[in-house]
Design a protein around this motif. Sequence first.
Motif, PDB file in Angstrom:
ATOM      1  N   GLU A 468       0.577  12.712  -6.313  1.00  0.00           N
ATOM      2  CA  GLU A 468       0.795  12.580  -4.914  1.00  0.00           C
ATOM      3  C   GLU A 468       0.771  13.957  -4.148  1.00  0.00           C
ATOM      4  N   PHE A 469      -0.478  14.403  -4.541  1.00  0.00           N
ATOM      5  CA  PHE A 469      -0.853  15.841  -3.640  1.00  0.00           C
ATOM      6  C   PHE A 469      -1.885  15.576  -2.926  1.00  0.00           C
ATOM      7  N   LEU A 470      -2.379  16.585  -1.951  1.00  0.00           N
ATOM      8  CA  LEU A 470      -3.731  16.346  -1.196  1.00  0.00           C
ATOM      9  C   LEU A 470      -4.319  17.698  -1.448  1.00  0.00           C
ATOM     10  N   PRO A 471      -5.834  17.871  -1.440  1.00  0.00           N
ATOM     11  CA  PRO A 471      -6.449  16.994  -1.396  1.00  0.00           C
ATOM     12  C   PRO A 471      -6.538  16.466  -2.949  1.00  0.00           C
ATOM     13  N   LEU A 472      -6.831  15.049  -3.017  1.00  0.00           N
ATOM     14  CA  LEU A 472      -7.076  14.480  -4.168  1.00  0.00           C
ATOM     15  C   LEU A 472      -8.399  14.988  -5.045  1.00  0.00           C
ATOM     16  N   LYS A 501      -4.701   0.751  -2.208  1.00  0.00           N
ATOM     17  CA  LYS A 501      -3.633   0.496  -1.072  1.00  0.00           C
ATOM     18  C   LYS A 501      -2.304   0.146  -2.014  1.00  0.00           C
ATOM     19  N   VAL A 502      -2.507  -0.941  -2.793  1.00  0.00           N
ATOM     20  CA  VAL A 502      -1.450  -1.584  -3.430  1.00  0.00           C
ATOM     21  C   VAL A 502      -0.464  -0.495  -4.269  1.00  0.00           C
ATOM     22  N   MET A 503      -1.215   0.630  -4.560  1.00  0.00           N
ATOM     23  CA  MET A 503      -0.118   1.652  -5.187  1.00  0.00           C
ATOM     24  C   MET A 503       0.710   2.451  -4.209  1.00  0.00           C
ATOM     25  N   ASP A 504       0.276   2.586  -2.881  1.00  0.00           N
ATOM     26  CA  ASP A 504       1.210   2.725  -1.947  1.00  0.00           C
ATOM     27  C   ASP A 504       1.170   4.442  -1.937  1.00  0.00           C
ATOM     28  N   HIS A 505       0.032   5.159  -2.113  1.00  0.00           N
ATOM     29  CA  HIS A 505       0.008   6.500  -2.090  1.00  0.00           C
ATOM     30  C   HIS A 505       0.505   7.464  -3.410  1.00  0.00           C
ATOM     31  N   THR A 506       0.721   6.413  -4.468  1.00  0.00           N
ATOM     32  CA  THR A 506       1.007   7.432  -5.705  1.00  0.00           C
ATOM     33  C   THR A 506      -0.350   7.073  -6.460  1.00  0.00           C
ATOM     34  N   ASN A 507      -1.325   8.135  -6.336  1.00  0.00           N
ATOM     35  CA  ASN A 507      -2.572   7.988  -6.789  1.00  0.00           C
ATOM     36  C   ASN A 507      -2.623   8.139  -8.375  1.00  0.00           C
ATOM     37  N   LEU A 508      -3.470   7.655  -9.106  1.00  0.00           N
ATOM     38  CA  LEU A 508      -3.688   7.700 -10.474  1.00  0.00           C
ATOM     39  C   LEU A 508      -4.754   8.697 -10.934  1.00  0.00           C
ATOM     40  N   VAL A 509      -4.519   9.747 -11.528  1.00  0.00           N
ATOM     41  CA  VAL A 509      -5.434  10.710 -11.907  1.00  0.00           C
ATOM     42  C   VAL A 509      -5.509  10.712 -13.663  1.00  0.00           C
ATOM     43  N   THR A 510      -6.836  10.480 -14.104  1.00  0.00           N
ATOM     44  CA  THR A 510      -6.983  10.165 -15.397  1.00  0.00           C
ATOM     45  C   THR A 510      -7.695  11.699 -15.889  1.00  0.00           C
ATOM     46  N   MET A 511      -7.009  12.533 -16.810  1.00  0.00           N
ATOM     47  CA  MET A 511      -7.809  13.576 -17.163  1.00  0.00           C
ATOM     48  C   MET A 511      -7.893  13.454 -18.816  1.00  0.00           C
ATOM     49  N   LEU A 512      -8.940  14.275 -19.166  1.00  0.00           N
ATOM     50  CA  LEU A 512      -9.189  14.158 -20.734  1.00  0.00           C
ATOM     51  C   LEU A 512      -8.921  15.536 -21.202  1.00  0.00           C
TER      52      LEU A 512
END
Length: 529
Positions: A468-472, A501-512
């Motif tokens: 939940e931080f910017l910038p993504l 939108k359905v996640m309401d600004h809780t973005n998902l970041v996938t890291m390897l």
Amino acid sequence: MKRYELIVIGAGPAGLSAAIEAAKQNMQVVVFDENARPGGQLFKQIHKFFGSKEHKAKTRGFVIGEELLAQAEEAGVEVVLNATVIGLYREKEVCVMRDGQIVHYKGDNIIVAAGAAENMVTFRGWTLPGVIGAGAAQTMMNLHGVKPGERILMVGSGNVGLVVSFQLLQAGCRVVGIIDAAKRIGGYGVHAAKLARTGVPFYLSHTIVEAQGDDHVTGAVIAEVDDKWQTVPGTEKHLEVDTICIAVGLSPMSQLVRMVGCETVDDPGSGGIVPVCNEYGETSIPGIFAAGDVAGIEEASSAMIQGRIAGLAAAERSGYMDKDRMSRKFEEANGSLYQLRQGMFSHANKGRTDLTETDEGYPLSSCLLSKGYVDDSEITEFPGASYKTSGIHPVIECTQNIPCNPCQDACRIGCIKVGETITSLPEVKKDVKCVGCGMCVANCSGQAIFLVDEDYDDVHASITIPYEFLPLPEKGAVGTALGRSGNKLCPAVVSEVRAVKVMDHTNLVTMLVPKEFAGTARFIEFEEV
């Protein structure tokens, strides 16, 4: 003198909820609030609420505020702003200061929902510009878009201190530390953990000694305290900060109920002096009710239910509801309130420091209580984090009995189970295959769920984290994976970013990350440009 069937004092979550419920029963209702906009603290609250669906869980506070305002307007509630109630009398008459004039009103029923005020601690330099309350910091950030400072020291590790600290990070501030004189973190462990994994340090058994600076804060001195709350000589530490944020609790704004002569009691578990109320929120004076923080400090979810109950009771008292219907509605609302008051953070457990295990019998993480994160050696003891399988699967690092179950509702295939008691620890069901949709990660109010695939390829594991931080970050961005304590682990590469939108600004970041860090990497840090 204008007369109303119900006068509500305070347009926060409790007051608006009370007004809406009473107006739905066809009562004539007015709400007075001293602020320029209604909603109380809700519009400062950008985090997602806990509880269940009926408690507005996974909904952000300001959205709940907007919903309440719309419901109040639809129900015909009259909301009067910039109106300070300066007097309340036994005849249920109120004096309101509006536009420099005092106006008198008469109510058949009065509901006091005046909220609470922030507590303050005194220390050398505490009057310097730059020493502010946590509520003031929220107002600056979330209402006015102003950063309170660049380097912040947070005093207090209760939920308010933890939540505001995270919001300070979201606003681009650096939180150099969170201190508390107590030996244990006071708020939810999931709030502390999401701070710890970003690198924010906790200083338990510490107090603030001095705010440094001539005409504004330029630093802070903290020191350890002993078992008698006295500072220990020689343990002083200097922190370079420009802002000191105070979050050491709230006190009920009970002046009006005391003024009118309601019976009160000094109850430390409720935050201070509160009116003695029956189960409906009615005080010792018939027709005068109290709801929300003025009746005892709790979360906003509880305040809204208390408000609804008081509104219903006022309607029943005025003949708009029969006793049977009132009884049914009360039992429903009270049952919902009962759910929120269970678990280790319940009313009955306030102030206790002797709890050593969860309701299920799992040992509480001593590291979480003293440092803000669950140690790597402890996490697999808990049911949500102990299950491993081939392919992607959720890891739920929720280790305390807090009232919350959005993860169970979010999983459309039933991979996650909390059960009927919303304070139960979540479990991952072994007979259901996770599809990796990530809705559990996005819906977790405590940001305590991660999707892990230990076998992403021959070399890497993939870890999907809430962000939940910017910038993504963009796909391909290179950063550093951090552990639960905020320690640097290894290089990490962003393989996917989901922001829908359905996640309401809780973005998902996938890291390897390299396979060996699949069980420990829980955040990604990028170099500042």
